[in-house]
Write a protein that holds these residues in place. Structure first.
Motif, mmCIF file in Angstrom:
data_model
loop_
_atom_site.group_PDB
_atom_site.id
_atom_site.type_symbol
_atom_site.label_atom_id
_atom_site.label_comp_id
_atom_site.label_asym_id
_atom_site.label_seq_id
_atom_site.Cartn_x
_atom_site.Cartn_y
_atom_site.Cartn_z
ATOM 1 N N GLU A 248 13.746 -3.033 5.360
ATOM 2 C CA GLU A 248 12.696 -3.621 5.997
ATOM 3 C C GLU A 248 11.615 -3.883 4.675
ATOM 4 O OE1 GLU A 248 11.322 -4.844 8.944
ATOM 5 O OE2 GLU A 248 13.446 -4.650 9.464
ATOM 6 N N VAL A 249 11.263 -3.058 4.111
ATOM 7 C CA VAL A 249 10.231 -3.311 2.827
ATOM 8 C C VAL A 249 11.060 -4.269 2.114
ATOM 9 C CG1 VAL A 249 9.367 -2.150 0.930
ATOM 10 C CG2 VAL A 249 9.124 -1.219 3.016
ATOM 11 N N HIS A 250 12.140 -4.262 1.700
ATOM 12 C CA HIS A 250 12.907 -5.293 0.830
ATOM 13 C C HIS A 250 12.837 -6.524 1.223
ATOM 14 C CE1 HIS A 250 16.466 -7.242 -1.001
ATOM 15 N NE2 HIS A 250 15.913 -6.872 -2.357
ATOM 16 N N ALA A 251 13.178 -6.833 2.516
ATOM 17 C CA ALA A 251 13.125 -8.164 3.247
ATOM 18 C C ALA A 251 11.829 -8.725 3.039
ATOM 19 C CB ALA A 251 13.517 -8.033 4.753
ATOM 20 N N ALA A 252 10.712 -7.951 3.453
ATOM 21 C CA ALA A 252 9.363 -8.353 3.442
ATOM 22 C C ALA A 252 8.792 -8.651 1.941
ATOM 23 C CB ALA A 252 8.302 -7.222 3.894
ATOM 24 N N TRP A 253 9.348 -7.970 1.076
ATOM 25 C CA TRP A 253 8.951 -8.288 -0.325
ATOM 26 C C TRP A 253 9.208 -9.582 -0.705
ATOM 27 C CZ3 TRP A 253 8.356 -4.841 -4.847
ATOM 28 C CH2 TRP A 253 8.165 -5.459 -6.118
ATOM 29 N N GLN A 254 10.309 -10.269 -0.100
ATOM 30 C CA GLN A 254 10.439 -11.498 -0.578
ATOM 31 C C GLN A 254 9.693 -12.813 -0.323
ATOM 32 O OE1 GLN A 254 13.505 -11.209 -2.233
ATOM 33 N NE2 GLN A 254 13.360 -9.264 -1.560
ATOM 34 N N ASP A 255 8.607 -12.171 0.667
ATOM 35 C CA ASP A 255 7.435 -13.253 1.125
ATOM 36 C C ASP A 255 6.253 -13.061 0.791
ATOM 37 O OD1 ASP A 255 9.310 -14.656 2.800
ATOM 38 O OD2 ASP A 255 9.131 -13.148 4.323
ATOM 39 N N LEU A 256 6.171 -12.005 -0.382
ATOM 40 C CA LEU A 256 5.030 -11.604 -1.032
ATOM 41 C C LEU A 256 4.125 -12.783 -1.843
ATOM 42 C CD1 LEU A 256 5.701 -7.840 -1.915
ATOM 43 C CD2 LEU A 256 4.541 -8.982 0.136
ATOM 44 N N ARG A 257 3.009 -12.563 -2.055
ATOM 45 C CA ARG A 257 2.337 -13.355 -2.881
ATOM 46 C C ARG A 257 1.537 -12.570 -3.953
ATOM 47 N NH1 ARG A 257 -0.999 -18.267 -0.009
ATOM 48 N NH2 ARG A 257 -1.382 -18.562 -2.168
ATOM 49 N N PHE A 258 1.830 -12.393 -5.183
ATOM 50 C CA PHE A 258 1.321 -11.598 -6.112
ATOM 51 C C PHE A 258 -0.016 -11.945 -6.618
ATOM 52 C CE2 PHE A 258 5.606 -10.086 -5.577
ATOM 53 C CZ PHE A 258 5.498 -8.674 -5.820
ATOM 54 N N THR A 259 -0.660 -11.145 -7.423
ATOM 55 C CA THR A 259 -1.929 -11.426 -7.987
ATOM 56 C C THR A 259 -2.223 -10.499 -9.192
ATOM 57 O OG1 THR A 259 -4.345 -11.733 -7.756
ATOM 58 C CG2 THR A 259 -3.378 -9.992 -6.366
ATOM 59 N N SER A 260 -2.864 -10.808 -10.158
ATOM 60 C CA SER A 260 -2.960 -10.012 -11.340
ATOM 61 C C SER A 260 -4.540 -9.406 -11.167
ATOM 62 C CB SER A 260 -3.041 -10.635 -12.641
ATOM 63 O OG SER A 260 -3.762 -11.975 -12.700
ATOM 64 N N ASP A 261 -5.309 -10.297 -10.276
ATOM 65 C CA ASP A 261 -6.824 -9.850 -9.950
ATOM 66 C C ASP A 261 -6.922 -8.872 -8.841
ATOM 67 O OD1 ASP A 261 -9.401 -9.735 -9.803
ATOM 68 O OD2 ASP A 261 -9.713 -11.752 -8.852
ATOM 69 N N LEU A 262 -6.812 -7.477 -9.315
ATOM 70 C CA LEU A 262 -6.796 -6.376 -8.228
ATOM 71 C C LEU A 262 -8.139 -5.603 -8.322
ATOM 72 C CD1 LEU A 262 -4.608 -5.257 -6.401
ATOM 73 C CD2 LEU A 262 -4.114 -3.647 -8.339
ATOM 74 N N ALA A 263 -8.823 -5.699 -6.909
ATOM 75 C CA ALA A 263 -9.901 -4.916 -6.877
ATOM 76 C C ALA A 263 -9.360 -3.251 -6.463
ATOM 77 C CB ALA A 263 -10.580 -5.342 -5.711
ATOM 78 N N LEU A 264 -9.876 -2.432 -6.962
ATOM 79 C CA LEU A 264 -9.754 -1.055 -6.776
ATOM 80 C C LEU A 264 -11.077 -0.306 -6.614
ATOM 81 C CD1 LEU A 264 -7.114 -0.169 -9.970
ATOM 82 C CD2 LEU A 264 -6.745 -0.553 -7.441
ATOM 83 N N ASP A 265 -11.016 0.829 -5.605
ATOM 84 C CA ASP A 265 -12.149 1.556 -5.248
ATOM 85 C C ASP A 265 -11.582 2.624 -4.615
ATOM 86 O OD1 ASP A 265 -14.517 2.526 -5.341
ATOM 87 O OD2 ASP A 265 -15.522 0.885 -4.010
ATOM 88 N N ALA A 266 -12.606 3.745 -4.578
ATOM 89 C CA ALA A 266 -12.137 4.831 -3.583
ATOM 90 C C ALA A 266 -13.480 5.789 -3.455
ATOM 91 C CB ALA A 266 -11.063 5.910 -4.500
ATOM 92 N N VAL A 267 -13.480 6.282 -2.354
ATOM 93 C CA VAL A 267 -14.500 7.290 -1.731
ATOM 94 C C VAL A 267 -13.870 8.458 -1.045
ATOM 95 C CG1 VAL A 267 -16.296 5.590 -1.456
ATOM 96 C CG2 VAL A 267 -14.732 6.046 0.404
ATOM 97 N N SER A 268 -14.536 9.443 -1.185
ATOM 98 C CA SER A 268 -14.355 10.774 -0.672
ATOM 99 C C SER A 268 -15.287 11.475 -0.066
ATOM 100 C CB SER A 268 -13.396 11.477 -1.676
ATOM 101 O OG SER A 268 -14.131 12.115 -2.934
ATOM 102 N N THR A 269 -15.152 12.425 0.696
ATOM 103 C CA THR A 269 -16.177 13.450 1.246
ATOM 104 C C THR A 269 -15.366 14.552 1.644
ATOM 105 O OG1 THR A 269 -18.057 13.439 2.670
ATOM 106 C CG2 THR A 269 -16.114 12.335 3.830
ATOM 107 N N THR A 270 -16.089 15.694 1.927
ATOM 108 C CA THR A 270 -15.585 16.913 2.579
ATOM 109 C C THR A 270 -16.311 17.066 3.804
ATOM 110 O OG1 THR A 270 -14.618 17.600 0.473
ATOM 111 C CG2 THR A 270 -14.778 19.370 2.246
ATOM 112 N N LEU A 271 -15.604 17.214 4.922
ATOM 113 C CA LEU A 271 -16.321 17.826 6.314
ATOM 114 C C LEU A 271 -16.469 19.185 6.269
ATOM 115 C CD1 LEU A 271 -14.918 15.105 8.858
ATOM 116 C CD2 LEU A 271 -16.938 15.017 7.439
ATOM 117 N N THR A 272 -17.070 19.750 7.020
ATOM 118 C CA THR A 272 -17.091 21.343 7.469
ATOM 119 C C THR A 272 -16.968 21.240 8.808
ATOM 120 O OG1 THR A 272 -18.583 21.815 5.687
ATOM 121 C CG2 THR A 272 -18.281 23.272 7.448
ATOM 122 N N LEU A 273 -15.600 21.756 9.242
ATOM 123 C CA LEU A 273 -15.357 21.724 10.957
ATOM 124 C C LEU A 273 -14.986 23.267 11.218
ATOM 125 C CD1 LEU A 273 -13.111 18.524 10.873
ATOM 126 C CD2 LEU A 273 -15.308 18.494 11.578
ATOM 127 N N GLY A 274 -15.474 23.436 12.435
ATOM 128 C CA GLY A 274 -15.137 24.685 13.194
ATOM 129 C C GLY A 274 -13.837 24.987 13.503
#
Length: 412
Positions: A248-274
């Motif tokens: 399935e992934v290999h088949a979907a690969w065939q229709d991809l449009r690639f880019t070299s302009d890639l936005a990256l970001d990440a956020v994290s938090t830690t909850l306190t739960l009972g």
């Protein structure tokens, strides 16, 4: 361990998958500290997730299993080494994202049953309305207690010359199994990696890294309870499923449009739960059952196992930390939790995410057990039974989902 490091010149992110059932938060935190000491990668930009194979050494305390400290120390160092090696191997690449679809290999394992089809829970109560993994073709089956997620979202990377470099995919299927006893196996996650790498033409000169993360599969498995059980040789079924996901992934690969302009970001938090712990009366009963079992043949029955868990939970804190993480890679988002997330939550996160594709990644950065919705808690069943594998407060899913949705919007 498989790891993928992304760097757009401003931000770096590491995605790490470990062929383990689950990994304790301390192991993830220690590995991230090693990674930070040897690279520019900071802990909030490193996502470490277990695949959830059930054929691996113990990485977190659950039921009668306790991790061996010598092994977990080894695991921490190998996770860190893998990421540092990936960081050293950075090369120019282009990225794309897409999704395949595989509906016929996922089934909700929780079923509404007629009363005659539901056995008492470990405490002898008969309040459950659903049963996990009921007998196939049972006359007491009514309907599944929840949906499934058929999507296979993935991130694809190719080299500057156009040759495939890496794939990071996500599928909401618990595991497959069919593995001989006392055998270590990466389950269908490993089959996927091997098959897709071959399909993409991997060789010694142009290796390809394929990775498959576990999605919101807390109530999803590979068993069609309305059909008879087919016969499979060891490893055969996981081979079938892994091959299908890879195709399935290999088949979907065939229709991809690639880019070299890639936005990256990440956020994290830690909850306190009972946490849900036994009260005084329940603890006394549990301790009595455990003492009697240990004086006899040991902890064997369902009642004895859950009595053991209740005794262990008595020393748990009233609240625990639950690390959450959201990552953005182009128009692909990832929502990582340390839980076995129910599929309804994963589908809701996908619906709420402003990005084109969203991967709910379970068993990430620690282990806090099953995460049923409040409605599923009310139905009962194995995933809701109080144990170290299911001890977060009943409303935990609402808090976690709401927090992750806000984190995904923040990354838009």
């Amino acid at each position: 361990v498989r790891s993928l490091v992304l760097d757009n010149g401003e931000t770096q992110i590491a995605l790490v998958l470990v062929d383990s059932c689950m990994i304790h938060q301390d192991v993830c935190d220690d590995a991230k500290a090693w990674i930070q000491a040897g690279s520019p990668l900071t802990p909030e930009r490193v996502c470490i997730a277990a695949t959830h194979t059930h054929s691996a050494p113990c990485g977190a305390p659950v039921f009668q299993n306790s991790p061996d400290r010598e092994y977990t120390a080894f695991l921490e160092s190998r996770i860190a080494q893998c990421v540092l090696q990936a960081h050293e191997a950075l090369e120019p690449a282009e990225a794309a994202w897409g999704a395949g679809s595989l509906p016929d290999e996922v089934f909700n394992r929780r079923w509404f049953m007629e009363p005659e089809g539901i056995a008492p829970d470990p405490w002898g109560e008969t309040n459950d309305r659903v049963r996990m993994n009921p007998p196939r073709q049972s006359s007491h089956l009514i309907e599944p207690a929840g949906p499934t997620d058929l999507e296979i979202p993935f991130l694809a990377l190719r080299r500057a010359d156009g040759s495939p470099l890496a794939v990071f995919a996500n599928y909401a299927l618990h595991y497959v199994g069919g593995i001989p006893a006392e055998t270590v196996s990466a389950d269908y996650f490993g089959v996927f990696a091997d098959r897709l790498e071959a399909m993409l033409g991997a060789d010694d000169e142009r290796p390809v890294l394929a990775m498959l993360s576990n999605g919101a599969s807390g109530d999803i498995n590979n068993i069609d309870f309305t059909a008879p059980a087919p016969s499979h040789a060891p490893y055969e079924k996981m081979g079938i499923v892994g091959e299908k996901v890879a195709r399935e992934v290999h088949a979907a690969w065939q229709d991809l449009r690639f880019t070299s302009d890639l936005a990256l970001d990440a956020v994290s938090t830690t909850l306190t739960l009972g946490t849900r712990r036994p009260d005084t009366e329940a603890l006394a009963e549990a301790q009595s059952i455990v003492h009697a079992a240990e004086a006899g043949d040991g902890i064997r029955s369902l009642q004895e196992i859950y009595a053991w868990e209740s005794a262990k939970l008595a020393s748990y804190p009233e609240a625990v930390s639950v690390p959450l993480q959201a990552l953005k890679i182009g128009d692909l988002a990832m929502a990582a939790t340390p839980c076995e997330v129910f599929v309804e939550i994963g589908l809701a996160l996908k619906q709420a995410a402003p990005q084109a594709y969203c991967m709910p990644i379970g068993l990430a950065n620690g282990y806090n057990g099953y995460l049923p919705t409040r409605e599923q808690h009310a139905l009962g069943g194995y995933e809701t039974w109080r144990a170290r594998s299911s001890c977060l407060e009943v409303g935990a899913a609402e808090v976690i989902q709401d927090t992750l949705e806000r984190m995904l919007r923040r990354l838009a």
